[in-house]
Design a protein around this motif. Structure first.
Motif, PDB file in Angstrom:
ATOM      1  N   SER A  59       0.839  -1.203   0.000  1.00  0.00           N
ATOM      2  CA  SER A  59       0.000   0.000   0.000  1.00  0.00           C
ATOM      3  C   SER A  59       0.871   1.249   0.000  1.00  0.00           C
ATOM      4  O   SER A  59       2.052   1.194   0.372  1.00  0.00           O
ATOM      5  CB  SER A  59      -0.926   0.029   1.228  1.00  0.00           C
ATOM      6  OG  SER A  59      -0.180   0.267   2.403  1.00  0.00           O
ATOM      7  N   GLN A  60       0.271   2.355  -0.375  1.00  0.00           N
ATOM      8  CA  GLN A  60       0.957   3.645  -0.330  1.00  0.00           C
ATOM      9  C   GLN A  60       1.389   3.960   1.095  1.00  0.00           C
ATOM     10  O   GLN A  60       2.489   4.432   1.347  1.00  0.00           O
ATOM     11  CB  GLN A  60       0.017   4.743  -0.862  1.00  0.00           C
ATOM     12  CG  GLN A  60       0.542   6.161  -0.682  1.00  0.00           C
ATOM     13  CD  GLN A  60       1.743   6.470  -1.535  1.00  0.00           C
ATOM     14  OE1 GLN A  60       1.721   6.255  -2.731  1.00  0.00           O
ATOM     15  NE2 GLN A  60       2.810   6.954  -0.929  1.00  0.00           N
ATOM     16  N   ASP A  61       0.497   3.687   2.041  1.00  0.00           N
ATOM     17  CA  ASP A  61       0.768   3.996   3.441  1.00  0.00           C
ATOM     18  C   ASP A  61       1.958   3.189   3.968  1.00  0.00           C
ATOM     19  O   ASP A  61       2.857   3.747   4.596  1.00  0.00           O
ATOM     20  CB  ASP A  61      -0.489   3.720   4.274  1.00  0.00           C
ATOM     21  CG  ASP A  61      -0.353   4.192   5.704  1.00  0.00           C
ATOM     22  OD1 ASP A  61       0.083   5.347   5.911  1.00  0.00           O
ATOM     23  OD2 ASP A  61      -0.676   3.402   6.618  1.00  0.00           O
ATOM     24  N   SER A  62       1.972   1.883   3.709  1.00  0.00           N
ATOM     25  CA  SER A  62       3.081   1.054   4.192  1.00  0.00           C
ATOM     26  C   SER A  62       4.394   1.453   3.517  1.00  0.00           C
ATOM     27  O   SER A  62       5.454   1.432   4.145  1.00  0.00           O
ATOM     28  CB  SER A  62       2.788  -0.429   3.995  1.00  0.00           C
ATOM     29  OG  SER A  62       2.736  -0.764   2.630  1.00  0.00           O
ATOM     30  N   TYR A  63       4.327   1.840   2.250  1.00  0.00           N
ATOM     31  CA  TYR A  63       5.510   2.285   1.511  1.00  0.00           C
ATOM     32  C   TYR A  63       6.072   3.562   2.135  1.00  0.00           C
ATOM     33  O   TYR A  63       7.270   3.679   2.374  1.00  0.00           O
ATOM     34  CB  TYR A  63       5.130   2.516   0.044  1.00  0.00           C
ATOM     35  CG  TYR A  63       6.256   2.874  -0.884  1.00  0.00           C
ATOM     36  CD1 TYR A  63       7.073   1.892  -1.431  1.00  0.00           C
ATOM     37  CD2 TYR A  63       6.493   4.202  -1.252  1.00  0.00           C
ATOM     38  CE1 TYR A  63       8.090   2.203  -2.318  1.00  0.00           C
ATOM     39  CE2 TYR A  63       7.511   4.525  -2.131  1.00  0.00           C
ATOM     40  CZ  TYR A  63       8.308   3.532  -2.662  1.00  0.00           C
ATOM     41  OH  TYR A  63       9.321   3.855  -3.534  1.00  0.00           O
ATOM     42  N   SER A  64       5.198   4.516   2.431  1.00  0.00           N
ATOM     43  CA  SER A  64       5.614   5.792   3.026  1.00  0.00           C
ATOM     44  C   SER A  64       6.222   5.608   4.411  1.00  0.00           C
ATOM     45  O   SER A  64       7.156   6.300   4.791  1.00  0.00           O
ATOM     46  CB  SER A  64       4.431   6.751   3.120  1.00  0.00           C
ATOM     47  OG  SER A  64       3.919   7.032   1.841  1.00  0.00           O
ATOM     48  N   LYS A  65       5.666   4.668   5.168  1.00  0.00           N
ATOM     49  CA  LYS A  65       6.142   4.413   6.534  1.00  0.00           C
ATOM     50  C   LYS A  65       7.330   3.459   6.588  1.00  0.00           C
ATOM     51  O   LYS A  65       7.939   3.275   7.636  1.00  0.00           O
ATOM     52  CB  LYS A  65       5.011   3.836   7.387  1.00  0.00           C
ATOM     53  CG  LYS A  65       3.896   4.816   7.653  1.00  0.00           C
ATOM     54  CD  LYS A  65       2.793   4.152   8.466  1.00  0.00           C
ATOM     55  CE  LYS A  65       1.660   5.113   8.738  1.00  0.00           C
ATOM     56  NZ  LYS A  65       0.549   4.428   9.456  1.00  0.00           N
ATOM     57  N   GLU A  67       7.091   0.217   6.182  1.00  0.00           N
ATOM     58  CA  GLU A  67       6.620  -1.013   6.817  1.00  0.00           C
ATOM     59  C   GLU A  67       6.330  -2.055   5.736  1.00  0.00           C
ATOM     60  O   GLU A  67       5.236  -2.100   5.180  1.00  0.00           O
ATOM     61  CB  GLU A  67       5.365  -0.732   7.645  1.00  0.00           C
ATOM     62  CG  GLU A  67       5.611   0.238   8.777  1.00  0.00           C
ATOM     63  CD  GLU A  67       4.350   0.682   9.490  1.00  0.00           C
ATOM     64  OE1 GLU A  67       3.229   0.369   9.017  1.00  0.00           O
ATOM     65  OE2 GLU A  67       4.478   1.368  10.507  1.00  0.00           O
ATOM     66  N   TYR A 134       5.200   5.495  -4.629  1.00  0.00           N
ATOM     67  CA  TYR A 134       4.594   4.158  -4.657  1.00  0.00           C
ATOM     68  C   TYR A 134       3.927   3.882  -6.003  1.00  0.00           C
ATOM     69  O   TYR A 134       4.114   2.807  -6.573  1.00  0.00           O
ATOM     70  CB  TYR A 134       3.576   4.046  -3.519  1.00  0.00           C
ATOM     71  CG  TYR A 134       2.825   2.746  -3.497  1.00  0.00           C
ATOM     72  CD1 TYR A 134       3.414   1.595  -2.980  1.00  0.00           C
ATOM     73  CD2 TYR A 134       1.528   2.654  -3.985  1.00  0.00           C
ATOM     74  CE1 TYR A 134       2.727   0.382  -2.960  1.00  0.00           C
ATOM     75  CE2 TYR A 134       0.837   1.445  -3.961  1.00  0.00           C
ATOM     76  CZ  TYR A 134       1.442   0.315  -3.450  1.00  0.00           C
ATOM     77  OH  TYR A 134       0.763  -0.869  -3.436  1.00  0.00           O
TER      78      TYR A 134
END
Length: 156
Positions: A59-65, A67, A134
């Protein structure tokens, strides 16, 4: 008193049937989940004795973090290096990697924050005045693909 115990036994039997039916149905649905293997091929790796660390994001969120959904490493060799992620469910993913040329376990950068070791992304995405996003590196795993093959060229 015997009437109440009969009602409890009847209700208990119905509850047992509902639970067993639920378990059966859930096992049928979970056993049909599709999973594919992702073969990620990295070209142009140098002869430096080192490891390549690769992270798979879902996900975009996991990529940014930072994780990762899954991560692995392999011994680097000259030429094409292949990273395999197994049993990956249908969805959208992105991969980023680096060649740890000095074997310290991290991607080293210069004074300006630019990587000083080889690195790259799925879809052969290239940085453009900043890190690769991402969406630029993202690809989709579908039920029709097995294995999914993605290729890139290492950036030095």
């Amino acid at each position: 008193m015997s009437i109440n115990s009969q009602k409890i036994n009847v209700n208990s039997n119905k509850l047992t049937q509902v639970i067993l039916t639920s378990i059966l149905c859930s096992s049928l649905f979970t056993s049909s989940v599709f999973a594919a293997d992702i073969s990620f091929e990295i070209e142009g790796v140098n002869t430096q004795p080192s490891k390549i660390y690769a992270q798979l994001f879902n996900s975009q969120d996991s990529y940014s973090k930072g994780e990762a959904f899954s991560a692995t490493y392999l011994q680097a060799k000259q030429g094409i290096n292949k990273v395999i992620f197994t049993n990956i469910p249908v969805g959208q993913y992105a991969i980023r990697f680096f060649q740890d040329e000095n074997n310290n376990g991290t991607l080293d950068t210069n004074l300006f924050g630019m990587p000083s070791e080889g690195y790259g992304f799925s879809n052969n995405a290239k940085p453009n005045y900043g890190p690769v996003g991402y969406q630029d590196a993202a690809f989709t795993v579908t039920e029709q693909q097995d294995p999914v093959i993605n290729q890139t060229h290492i950036i030095y």
